[in-house]
Scaffold this active site. Structure first.
Site, PDB file in Angstrom:
ATOM      1  N   ASP A   1      16.167  -1.613  32.145  1.00  0.00           N
ATOM      2  CA  ASP A   1      15.594  -0.837  31.045  1.00  0.00           C
ATOM      3  C   ASP A   1      16.671  -0.289  30.123  1.00  0.00           C
ATOM      4  OD1 ASP A   1      12.895  -1.157  31.887  1.00  0.00           O
ATOM      5  OD2 ASP A   1      13.198   0.376  33.411  1.00  0.00           O
TER       6      ASP A   1
ATOM      7  N   CYS B   1      -5.760  -3.415   1.718  1.00  0.00           N
ATOM      8  CA  CYS B   1      -5.705  -3.538   3.181  1.00  0.00           C
ATOM      9  C   CYS B   1      -7.078  -3.652   3.867  1.00  0.00           C
ATOM     10  CB  CYS B   1      -4.905  -2.369   3.765  1.00  0.00           C
ATOM     11  SG  CYS B   1      -4.197  -2.742   5.404  1.00  0.00           S
TER      12      CYS B   1
ATOM     13  N   LYS C   1      -9.150   2.784  -2.586  1.00  0.00           N
ATOM     14  CA  LYS C   1      -9.502   2.040  -1.379  1.00  0.00           C
ATOM     15  C   LYS C   1     -10.926   2.355  -0.941  1.00  0.00           C
ATOM     16  CE  LYS C   1      -7.381   1.121   3.177  1.00  0.00           C
ATOM     17  NZ  LYS C   1      -6.231   1.508   4.027  1.00  0.00           N
TER      18      LYS C   1
ATOM     19  N   GLU D   1       6.168   2.421  33.584  1.00  0.00           N
ATOM     20  CA  GLU D   1       6.586   3.704  34.146  1.00  0.00           C
ATOM     21  C   GLU D   1       5.830   4.853  33.488  1.00  0.00           C
ATOM     22  OE1 GLU D   1      11.215   2.421  35.141  1.00  0.00           O
ATOM     23  OE2 GLU D   1      10.737   3.539  33.324  1.00  0.00           O
TER      24      GLU D   1
ATOM     25  N   SER E   1      -0.028  -2.791   6.918  1.00  0.00           N
ATOM     26  CA  SER E   1      -0.590  -3.265   8.184  1.00  0.00           C
ATOM     27  C   SER E   1       0.481  -3.245   9.271  1.00  0.00           C
ATOM     28  CB  SER E   1      -1.137  -4.689   8.016  1.00  0.00           C
ATOM     29  OG  SER E   1      -1.682  -5.171   9.231  1.00  0.00           O
TER      30      SER E   1
ATOM     31  N   GLU F   1       0.824  -1.200   0.000  1.00  0.00           N
ATOM     32  CA  GLU F   1       0.000   0.000   0.000  1.00  0.00           C
ATOM     33  C   GLU F   1       0.871   1.269   0.000  1.00  0.00           C
ATOM     34  OE1 GLU F   1      -3.682   1.582   2.888  1.00  0.00           O
ATOM     35  OE2 GLU F   1      -2.465  -0.147   3.451  1.00  0.00           O
TER      36      GLU F   1
END
Length: 548
Positions: A299, A153, A117, A399, A180, A44
Site C-alpha cells: 500500500d 451534462c 441546465k 481496510e 463528468s 461545465e
C-alpha cells in the site's frame, strides 16, 4: 470548406480561482481562433470551477462569476476576436436570486444567449437540486450560419427535456458542456449515450469534458465527437489539456474524422486518476511536497509511486519507522522503493517512544499494538507541521471497509490516494505501474518483494493480515456485493459465501462507519466510493440477520 470549425477546449480549472480560470479561458480562445475555429466550447462551470457546492449561494461569488463573463467578452472583442462564438459554463442567477448551472454564448463582445441546465443530478456525489434552480427552455444558436444546439451534462443522461425539444430545430451540431467525474468503466457509457442522442437529433454530438482533481472527485476529460451515425470522429486524451478542432460537414458531405487519441487501458486510467487527484489536491491547495510512512508493504509502495508521478520524487518524503517487530525485508524494501522513485528517505525508529507509552500506560493486546501506529502518526504529523508538507494516508478501500486502520495512527493525513482501491486492485495497479516502467525502459518503482510477500501490519511477532481478515480476494468479493451492490446477508449466503465469513465481514463493515467518517479524502475512482456516494448512520441498531 466547412461552414463551421469547432474547437473543444478540455481544460483543468480550479474552484474559486475566477481570475485564473478567466486567464485560462482567454488563452484557449486565442489558440482556437489561431487554428481557424469559428466556435470554441468549454466544459461545465468553467468560470468558477466545479463543483462549487454552497459557494453558489454567496452573492459575492455570483457577482464575481458574472463579472468574469463580462470581462471575457470585452477582452475578446478588444483583441479582435469578437467573431469567435464562445460556449462557456458559468454560474447564473434567476430573478428570485436562485443560482443556475448556466451556459452562456458570447458573440461580438457580449452575451447573446444563456441556457440554464434543465436536468439536475441528485444521486451519488451530486446534489444539485439542493443548490440550483432548473432551467426550462431549450437553446439553439447560430454560429457562422450553422444551427447549434446547447445542453449541459445531465441533460443528455435523462430522456426528455431539452434534447427531445430539438426535434424540430434542425440543428446541425449538438454541443454538450460537461463536468463528468471519472469512474472505472464509464468511458464507453458516455460514448454510447452520445451516440443515442446524435441519432435522436440527426446531427453530430460534441462532448467536451473538464479534467483535473477537485477534493475527492477526479475529472478525466476524454472529450469526443460522434457523428449522427455513431461513428467516433474526434477524441481527446485523458487527464491532460487538449484543444480538439473539427470541421462540421455540410449536408452533402461525409463527416470527416479529426484527431482520435487511442484510449488508455483500464489500469492506466485508474492509476492516472489517482495521480491527478493527488497532484491537484496538493497543488491547488498551495502546497508542493508530501510525507508518508514507508513500511515496505504494497500500500505505501503504491502511494509513494503515485506521489512521485504526481509531484516528482524529490517532493516525496518517505519515512521508515521500524519497531522491534519490523522485519529486515520491510526496512530494505522501503529503502529500495525510495531509491527507485528518488524520494527524500528518512529512518526514524519508534521503539524508544513506544517504550515510554508502554511504561506509563501499561497497555496490552490491541491497545498496545495501536500505540505503535499512533506513534508513527505523530511522527508524520510532526514532519508535516514542521516542514509545511501534506501527510498522506496509505490505507486502501478493503481496510477502510472493515475498519482495519488505527484512528490517529495510520489514518492520519490530509489525503488518501488509494482509499477507493480495494486490496486486489492495489496489487493490479502496482503490477501495471511496474510493467509500464519496463515498457518505457525505466526502473520499475515498486520492489517485487512488496508485491509478492503476505501483507502485514507487523504490530506483533509473525503477524499477517489474514490472521484477522479473510484472504483479500475473498474479502473483496464479499465487500463488492455488500458495499457496492447493497446485497444483504440472505443474498450473500444464497450466493454460496461461507456463513462465518459473511457474518464477520458484515459486522466489521457496520461497526467501522465512525472510522470512515474521520478518514482523509481521496480520489473517487469506482462507481460507489465511501463518503458522498454511501451515506449510512453511525448510530444504528440495524444488523443483517437471517430472514424468517
Amino acid at each position: 470548406m466547412s461552414d463551421l470549425r469547432i474547437a473543444m477546449a478540455q481544460i483543468n480549472t480550479c474552484v474559486g480561482d475566477i481570475a485564473g480560470n478567466r486567464a485560462l479561458i482567454l488563452d484557449r480562445c486565442r489558440a482556437a481562433y489561431a487554428l481557424g475555429a469559428h466556435l470554441v466550447a468549454f466544459p461545465e462551470m468553467t468560470t468558477t470551477g466545479y463543483p462549487i457546492e454552497d459557494l453558489a449561494l454567496r452573492e459575492s461569488f455570483q457577482r464575481a462569476a458574472e463579472r468574469s463573463v463580462t470581462e471575457i467578452a470585452q477582452t475578446l472583442e478588444a483583441e479582435g476576436l469578437g467573431s469567435l462564438t464562445v460556449l462557456l459554463g458559468t454560474l447564473g442567477v434567476n430573478t428570485e436570486g436562485r443560482p443556475f448551472n448556466q451556459a452562456v454564448v458570447i458573440q461580438h463582445g457580449s452575451v447573446s444567449a444563456r441556457y440554464n441546465k434543465h436536468h439536475l443530478p441528485n444521486y451519488g456525489v451530486f446534489d444539485e437540486r439542493r443548490i440550483f434552480a432548473s432551467g426550462e427552455d431549450r437553446c439553439v444558436i447560430e454560429a457562422n450560419g450553422v444551427r447549434v444546439g446547447l445542453v449541459i451534462c445531465e441533460d443528455i443522461w435523462q430522456d426528455g427535456g431539452p434534447v427531445s425539444q430539438m426535434d424540430d430545430a434542425d440543428v446541425q451540431l449538438l454541443v454538450v458542456l460537461n463536468g463528468s467525474p471519472f469512474e472505472e468503466g464509464k468511458g464507453h457509457i458516455r460514448t454510447e449515450l452520445a451516440q443515442r442522442r446524435a441519432a435522436e437529433v440527426a446531427a453530430p454530438v460534441a462532448y467536451v469534458n473538464m479534467w483535473g482533481g477537485q477534493d475527492d472527485l477526479v475529472f478525466d476529460g476524454q472529450s469526443f465527437i460522434v457523428g449522427s451515425d455513431g461513428r467516433l470522429l474526434a477524441a481527446a486524451p485523458a487527464f491532460t489539456d487538449a484543444l480538439i478542432v473539427w470541421d462540421v460537414p455540410r449536408d452533402d458531405q461525409t463527416p470527416p474524422a479529426s484527431e482520435v487519441t487511442a484510449p488508455l487501458s483500464d489500469d492506466a486510467k485508474t492509476y492516472w486518476a489517482c495521480v491527478t487527484g493527488l497532484r491537484d489536491y496538493v497543488l491547488k491547495n498551495g502546497m508542493s511536497r508530501v510525507v508518508l510512512g514507508l513500511s515496505g508493504g504494497i500500500d505505501s509502495a503504491l502511494v509513494a509511486a503515485i506521489a512521485a508521478d504526481a509531484l516528482g520524487g524529490e517532493n516525496v518524503i518517505g519515512v521508515s519507522m521500524p519497531s522491534k517487530f519490523s522485519s529486515d525485508h520491510s526496512k530494505s524494501d522501503a529503502e529500495v522503493l525510495a531509491e527507485n522513485i528518488g524520494a527524500d528517505y528518512r529512518v526514524q525508529p519508534i521503539e524508544p517512544m513506544v517504550a515510554v507509552f508502554e511504561s506509563q500506560l501499561g497497555l496490552t493486546g490491541v491497545a498496545a499494538e495501536n500505540i505503535q501506529a499512533r506513534v508513527r502518526g505523530m511522527i508524520l504529523m510532526g514532519i508535516s507541521n514542521a516542514e509545511g508538507v501534506f501527510a498522506l494516508a496509505t490505507g486502501n478501500k478493503s481496510e477502510l471497509a472493515v475498519g482495519y486502520s488505527t484512528v490517529y495512527g495510520d489514518a492520519v493525513g490530509a489525503f488518501a490516494p488509494i482509499k477507493d482501491l480495494d486490496k486486489t486492485r492495489v496489487w493490479d495497479l502496482s503490477r501495471w505501474r511496474n510493467a509500464d516502467a519496463v515498457a518505457r525502459g525505466e526502473t520499475p518503482p515498486i520492489p517485487e518483494n512488496s508485491i509478492s510477500k503476505p501483507p502485514s501490519a507487523e504490530l506483533r511477532p509473525g503477524q499477517v493480515d489474514q490472521d484477522s481478515l479473510p484472504p483479500y480476494d475473498l474479502l473483496d468479493e464479499v465487500l463488492d456485493a455488500y458495499v457496492e451492490h447493497a446485497e444483504g446477508r440472505a443474498e450473500l449466503l444464497a450466493r454460496g459465501f461461507d456463513e462465518y465469513v459473511v457474518d464477520k465481514v458484515l459486522s466489521l463493515v457496520d461497526r467501522a462507519e465512525w472510522k470512515r467518517r474521520q478518514y482523509p479524502p481521496g480520489p473517487k475512482v469506482t462507481a460507489l466510493a465511501f463518503g458522498r456516494d454511501r451515506r449510512l448512520p453511525i448510530t444504528s441498531r440495524w444488523r443483517e440477520k437471517v430472514e424468517s
